[in-house]
Motif scaffolding. Structure first.
Motif, PDB file in Angstrom:
ATOM      1  N   VAL A   1      27.293  15.666  62.442  1.00  0.00           N
ATOM      2  CA  VAL A   1      28.560  15.805  63.143  1.00  0.00           C
ATOM      3  C   VAL A   1      29.472  16.715  62.335  1.00  0.00           C
ATOM      4  CG1 VAL A   1      30.612  14.598  63.950  1.00  0.00           C
ATOM      5  CG2 VAL A   1      28.378  13.530  64.182  1.00  0.00           C
TER       6      VAL A   1
ATOM      7  N   SER B   1      42.599  15.855  59.285  1.00  0.00           N
ATOM      8  CA  SER B   1      41.325  15.377  59.799  1.00  0.00           C
ATOM      9  C   SER B   1      40.844  14.173  59.019  1.00  0.00           C
ATOM     10  CB  SER B   1      40.280  16.499  59.735  1.00  0.00           C
ATOM     11  OG  SER B   1      40.034  16.849  58.390  1.00  0.00           O
TER      12      SER B   1
ATOM     13  N   THR C   1      30.678  11.389  57.617  1.00  0.00           N
ATOM     14  CA  THR C   1      30.788  12.839  57.673  1.00  0.00           C
ATOM     15  C   THR C   1      30.125  13.458  56.449  1.00  0.00           C
ATOM     16  OG1 THR C   1      32.885  12.872  56.483  1.00  0.00           O
ATOM     17  CG2 THR C   1      32.988  12.671  58.900  1.00  0.00           C
TER      18      THR C   1
ATOM     19  N   VAL D   1      32.401   8.544  61.659  1.00  0.00           N
ATOM     20  CA  VAL D   1      32.686   9.197  62.936  1.00  0.00           C
ATOM     21  C   VAL D   1      31.619   8.803  63.946  1.00  0.00           C
ATOM     22  CG1 VAL D   1      33.914  11.172  61.960  1.00  0.00           C
ATOM     23  CG2 VAL D   1      31.430  11.274  62.211  1.00  0.00           C
TER      24      VAL D   1
ATOM     25  N   GLU E   1      32.770  18.483  60.749  1.00  0.00           N
ATOM     26  CA  GLU E   1      34.106  17.995  60.449  1.00  0.00           C
ATOM     27  C   GLU E   1      35.070  18.427  61.552  1.00  0.00           C
ATOM     28  OE1 GLU E   1      34.887  16.142  58.081  1.00  0.00           O
ATOM     29  OE2 GLU E   1      33.211  16.256  56.706  1.00  0.00           O
TER      30      GLU E   1
ATOM     31  N   HIS F   1      38.109  12.142  57.138  1.00  0.00           N
ATOM     32  CA  HIS F   1      36.814  12.280  56.477  1.00  0.00           C
ATOM     33  C   HIS F   1      36.263  10.879  56.279  1.00  0.00           C
ATOM     34  CE1 HIS F   1      37.726  16.521  55.824  1.00  0.00           C
ATOM     35  NE2 HIS F   1      38.909  16.137  55.435  1.00  0.00           N
TER      36      HIS F   1
ATOM     37  N   ASP G   1      31.446  15.264  54.113  1.00  0.00           N
ATOM     38  CA  ASP G   1      32.256  15.019  52.917  1.00  0.00           C
ATOM     39  C   ASP G   1      32.020  13.623  52.359  1.00  0.00           C
ATOM     40  OD1 ASP G   1      33.293  17.521  53.101  1.00  0.00           O
ATOM     41  OD2 ASP G   1      35.321  16.912  53.674  1.00  0.00           O
ATOM     42  N   GLU G   2      31.951  12.635  53.249  1.00  0.00           N
ATOM     43  CA  GLU G   2      31.760  11.263  52.811  1.00  0.00           C
ATOM     44  C   GLU G   2      30.351  11.028  52.272  1.00  0.00           C
ATOM     45  OE1 GLU G   2      34.686   8.298  53.485  1.00  0.00           O
ATOM     46  OE2 GLU G   2      34.636  10.090  52.247  1.00  0.00           O
TER      47      GLU G   2
END
Length: 241
Positions: free
Chosen positions: A216, A23, A159, A28, A218, A25, A161-162
């Protein structure tokens, strides 16, 4: 647990791990946006790309050198065509409130294009290496009929994580935004990218962002959740049998 059930569970787990590993990261698509009055000079334009002659690919980068915004690639040099605004000028204090809007301006006969790269970079006041660079972008086909300077765009966000990884780079209002992008299947331009402070209600115009600004999930989270439901359903049917 039967041998078949064990094999199914192991296979689903392997697929879930593969999805999680593959996926992206990065930035998006949050949704389409309807932005009125957002032509060049009216918003915080970061990057503008024009197709070179006889080419269907546009690529370019804008960075902060410590004294000026610098560009590479297919970036025109006209006024308001590019920039590296400070976080303070945008009113952005957190990566969760930053949106990048892609506004394509393709000919009427263009049906689709592919955004193959979009990378956010945050620079300190002295320039040099970026304090933050978003992870690799997954190529995304987009409808080129949703076009026209100042009319509509596609809204991108980081995202979860980012956002966590970028937080320290958003600690100073004097840090600056840079971008790199590549677009395929294009026929002209100008195709622009500008920054929006979503926490301030869209900034730079009367923007309405698709999805209402909801986070959004992941891609890996969605896929693994779906695989888990499939596994539960399979096992329930076997137990009833």
């Amino acid at each position: 647990m039967t041998k078949l059930t064990f094999c199914m569970t192991r296979t689903l787990a392997a697929i879930g791990l593969a999805v999680a590993a593959s996926s992206s990261h990065a930035l998006v698509l949050a949704g389409p946006g309807d932005f009125q009055g957002t032509g060049l000079g009216a918003v915080n334009t970061i990057l503008t790309l024009n197709s070179p002659a006889n080419s269907t690919t546009e690529t370019g980068t804008v960075s902060w050198s410590g004294s000026a915004a610098t560009t590479t690639g297919d970036v025109p040099n006209g006024a308001s065509q590019f920039g590296t605004p400070t976080l303070g000028s945008l009113g952005v204090t957190s990566p969760s409130s930053l949106r990048i809007v892609f506004n394509p301006n393709e000919p009427a006969n263009a049906s689709s294009l592919t955004l193959t790269d979009l990378s956010l970079r945050i620079f300190g006041p002295s320039g040099g290496n970026a304090l933050f660079t978003s992870n690799p972008f997954t190529a995304l086909p987009l409808d080129a009929t949703d076009r026209g300077i100042g009319n509509a765009g596609f809204v991108f966000q980081l995202t979860a994580d980012e956002i966590a990884r970028a937080s320290s780079a958003f600690g100073s209002a004097n840090n600056r935004i840079g971008l790199s992008a590549t677009i395929n299947n294009v026929q002209g331009g100008p195709d622009t990218f500008f920054a929006v402070n979503f926490a301030a209600g869209g900034g730079g115009g009367t923007g309405n962002e698709g999805g209402g600004g909801n986070a959004v999930p992941e891609p890996s989270t969605v896929a693994i959740f779906g695989l888990g439901l499939a596994a539960l359903g399979f096992m329930r049917r076997r137990n009833k049998g």
